[in-house]
Design a protein around this motif. Sequence first.
Motif, short mmCIF file in Angstrom:
data_model
loop_
_atom_site.label_atom_id
_atom_site.label_comp_id
_atom_site.label_asym_id
_atom_site.label_seq_id
_atom_site.Cartn_x
_atom_site.Cartn_y
_atom_site.Cartn_z
N ASN A 258 -1.72 18.05 -23.85
CA ASN A 258 -0.71 18.02 -22.80
C ASN A 258 -1.27 18.59 -21.50
O ASN A 258 -1.32 17.91 -20.48
N SER A 259 -1.70 19.84 -21.54
CA SER A 259 -2.17 20.50 -20.32
C SER A 259 -3.51 19.95 -19.84
O SER A 259 -3.78 19.93 -18.64
N GLY A 260 -4.34 19.51 -20.78
CA GLY A 260 -5.69 19.07 -20.43
C GLY A 260 -5.83 17.59 -20.20
O GLY A 260 -6.93 17.11 -19.90
N PHE A 261 -4.72 16.83 -20.31
CA PHE A 261 -4.80 15.39 -20.05
C PHE A 261 -3.46 14.79 -19.59
O PHE A 261 -3.38 14.18 -18.53
N LEU A 262 -2.41 14.97 -20.39
CA LEU A 262 -1.15 14.30 -20.09
C LEU A 262 -0.57 14.73 -18.74
O LEU A 262 -0.15 13.87 -17.95
N TYR A 263 -0.52 16.03 -18.48
CA TYR A 263 0.10 16.46 -17.23
C TYR A 263 -0.60 15.89 -16.00
O TYR A 263 0.08 15.37 -15.08
N PRO A 264 -1.94 15.97 -15.89
CA PRO A 264 -2.56 15.35 -14.70
C PRO A 264 -2.35 13.84 -14.65
O PRO A 264 -2.23 13.27 -13.56
N GLN A 265 -2.26 13.17 -15.80
CA GLN A 265 -1.94 11.74 -15.81
C GLN A 265 -0.53 11.52 -15.23
O GLN A 265 -0.31 10.57 -14.46
N PHE A 266 0.38 12.37 -15.61
CA PHE A 266 1.76 12.29 -15.10
C PHE A 266 1.79 12.55 -13.60
O PHE A 266 2.48 11.84 -12.85
N ALA A 267 1.04 13.55 -13.15
CA ALA A 267 1.00 13.87 -11.72
C ALA A 267 0.47 12.68 -10.92
O ALA A 267 0.96 12.39 -9.82
N LEU A 268 -0.53 11.99 -11.47
CA LEU A 268 -1.07 10.81 -10.79
C LEU A 268 -0.07 9.65 -10.83
O LEU A 268 0.07 8.91 -9.85
N ALA A 269 0.62 9.50 -11.97
CA ALA A 269 1.60 8.42 -12.09
C ALA A 269 2.72 8.57 -11.06
O ALA A 269 3.24 7.57 -10.54
N LYS A 270 3.09 9.81 -10.74
CA LYS A 270 4.16 10.04 -9.77
C LYS A 270 3.78 9.55 -8.38
O LYS A 270 4.66 9.22 -7.58
N ILE A 271 2.48 9.49 -8.07
CA ILE A 271 2.04 8.99 -6.76
C ILE A 271 1.42 7.60 -6.91
O ILE A 271 0.68 7.15 -6.04
N ARG A 272 1.75 6.94 -8.03
CA ARG A 272 1.31 5.57 -8.30
C ARG A 272 -0.20 5.42 -8.28
O ARG A 272 -0.75 4.47 -7.72
N GLU A 273 -0.87 6.38 -8.89
CA GLU A 273 -2.32 6.35 -9.01
C GLU A 273 -2.70 6.38 -10.49
O GLU A 273 -1.93 6.84 -11.32
N ARG A 274 -3.90 5.90 -10.77
CA ARG A 274 -4.45 5.94 -12.13
C ARG A 274 -5.77 6.71 -12.11
O ARG A 274 -6.56 6.58 -11.17
N SER A 275 -6.00 7.45 -13.17
CA SER A 275 -7.18 8.30 -13.25
C SER A 275 -8.47 7.52 -13.03
O SER A 275 -9.36 7.95 -12.30
N GLU A 276 -8.56 6.34 -13.65
CA GLU A 276 -9.81 5.58 -13.59
C GLU A 276 -10.10 5.02 -12.21
O GLU A 276 -11.23 4.64 -11.90
N VAL A 277 -9.10 4.98 -11.34
CA VAL A 277 -9.28 4.53 -9.97
C VAL A 277 -9.35 5.71 -9.01
O VAL A 277 -10.16 5.74 -8.08
N PHE A 278 -8.51 6.70 -9.25
CA PHE A 278 -8.41 7.85 -8.35
C PHE A 278 -9.69 8.68 -8.33
O PHE A 278 -10.19 9.07 -7.27
N PHE A 279 -10.25 8.97 -9.52
CA PHE A 279 -11.47 9.77 -9.61
C PHE A 279 -12.71 8.88 -9.64
O PHE A 279 -12.65 7.73 -10.09
N ALA A 280 -13.82 9.43 -9.18
CA ALA A 280 -15.09 8.69 -9.26
C ALA A 280 -15.55 8.58 -10.71
O ALA A 280 -16.06 7.53 -11.14
N ARG A 281 -15.32 9.65 -11.47
CA ARG A 281 -15.71 9.66 -12.89
C ARG A 281 -14.92 10.75 -13.59
O ARG A 281 -14.60 11.78 -12.99
N THR A 282 -14.60 10.54 -14.86
CA THR A 282 -13.95 11.56 -15.68
C THR A 282 -14.69 11.67 -17.00
O THR A 282 -15.39 10.75 -17.43
N PHE A 283 -14.54 12.82 -17.66
CA PHE A 283 -15.12 12.99 -18.99
C PHE A 283 -14.31 14.03 -19.76
O PHE A 283 -13.57 14.82 -19.18
N TYR A 284 -14.47 13.99 -21.09
CA TYR A 284 -13.79 14.94 -21.98
C TYR A 284 -14.77 16.01 -22.43
O TYR A 284 -15.93 15.71 -22.77
N THR A 285 -14.30 17.25 -22.48
CA THR A 285 -15.14 18.34 -22.96
C THR A 285 -14.80 18.73 -24.40
O THR A 285 -15.56 19.42 -25.04
N TRP A 286 -13.58 18.35 -24.88
CA TRP A 286 -13.07 18.65 -26.22
C TRP A 286 -12.83 20.14 -26.43
O TRP A 286 -12.76 20.62 -27.55
N SER A 287 -12.68 20.87 -25.35
CA SER A 287 -12.39 22.30 -25.42
C SER A 287 -11.95 22.77 -24.04
O SER A 287 -12.58 22.41 -23.04
#
Length: 297
Positions: free
Chosen positions: A156-185
Amino acid sequence: MTPADSDEGTNVTRRRFCATLALCGVAPGAFAAALASEGPPLRLGLTPVFLDDQSIFLEAWRGYLAARLQRPVVFVQRGSYREIVDLLNQGQLDAAWLCGFPFVRHERRLRLLAVPLFQGRPLYRSYLIVPAGDTHTKSLLDLRGKVFAYSDPDSNSGFLYPQFALAKIRERSEVFFARTFYTWSHRKVVEAVAVELAQGGAVDGYIWETLRLSHPQLTARTRVVEQSPEFGFPPFVARSTLPAKDFTALRGVLIAMHNDGEGKKLLGQLNLDGFTPGERKLYDGIARMAEKVANRP
């Protein structure tokens, strides 16, 4: 049945039990402890999203739970929430420390067992962090075109919430950021931002605050830019098929931890105040966010 037959049957059972524990990823040191007590072990799932490099603490906590439950307890560790949920759904785990996001997604097959209390409440926030040297970023909007670190796609805190914040401004992570990655921690999100491997990251506020106490030199290299609204704290959940007596016993031991010295010490190491039975409505906000993100244009 002869004594030899009985001994052979016992040996076969023990070999099968050890093989099962090995398949679940249980450390070899837990075998003897599990075999020393009677009855099947209670299998509890964890991921490094919360507890990372805590083997000494986990052994102490396992011993505490086993003594009070009067049965073997084993911790089964996996690298992601998805793996833990799969094991719960397959009946290979009895309970797990999960996150609110996978809980609401799979709640038909899970039961809310107990919710940790952080700073006296069953709540926490998502933190947006940037490198400490970045004095210009004021919000998520300032990270457009930057590299961003997430913890786990089911966090939730490490993925869903920022996705939600972007959705509110009609943005998508894969377009908004140059690159994303998971750290698993969550800790590794903090580390990635601290060394500027990422220009921003989403992290569990409880983890960041706990690291601020235990590793201030690490969090000092990051800066909290934004905090989310409060959400239900990542809960302990049980598989829906866990027998009622086992569910009640484990819940009782967790909730009673603050009542004795050893339990208080373990809670202190977790930077928690205790556990409460919790209520499903704590996770209503997460469920609404998940729906919003799933149905975005």
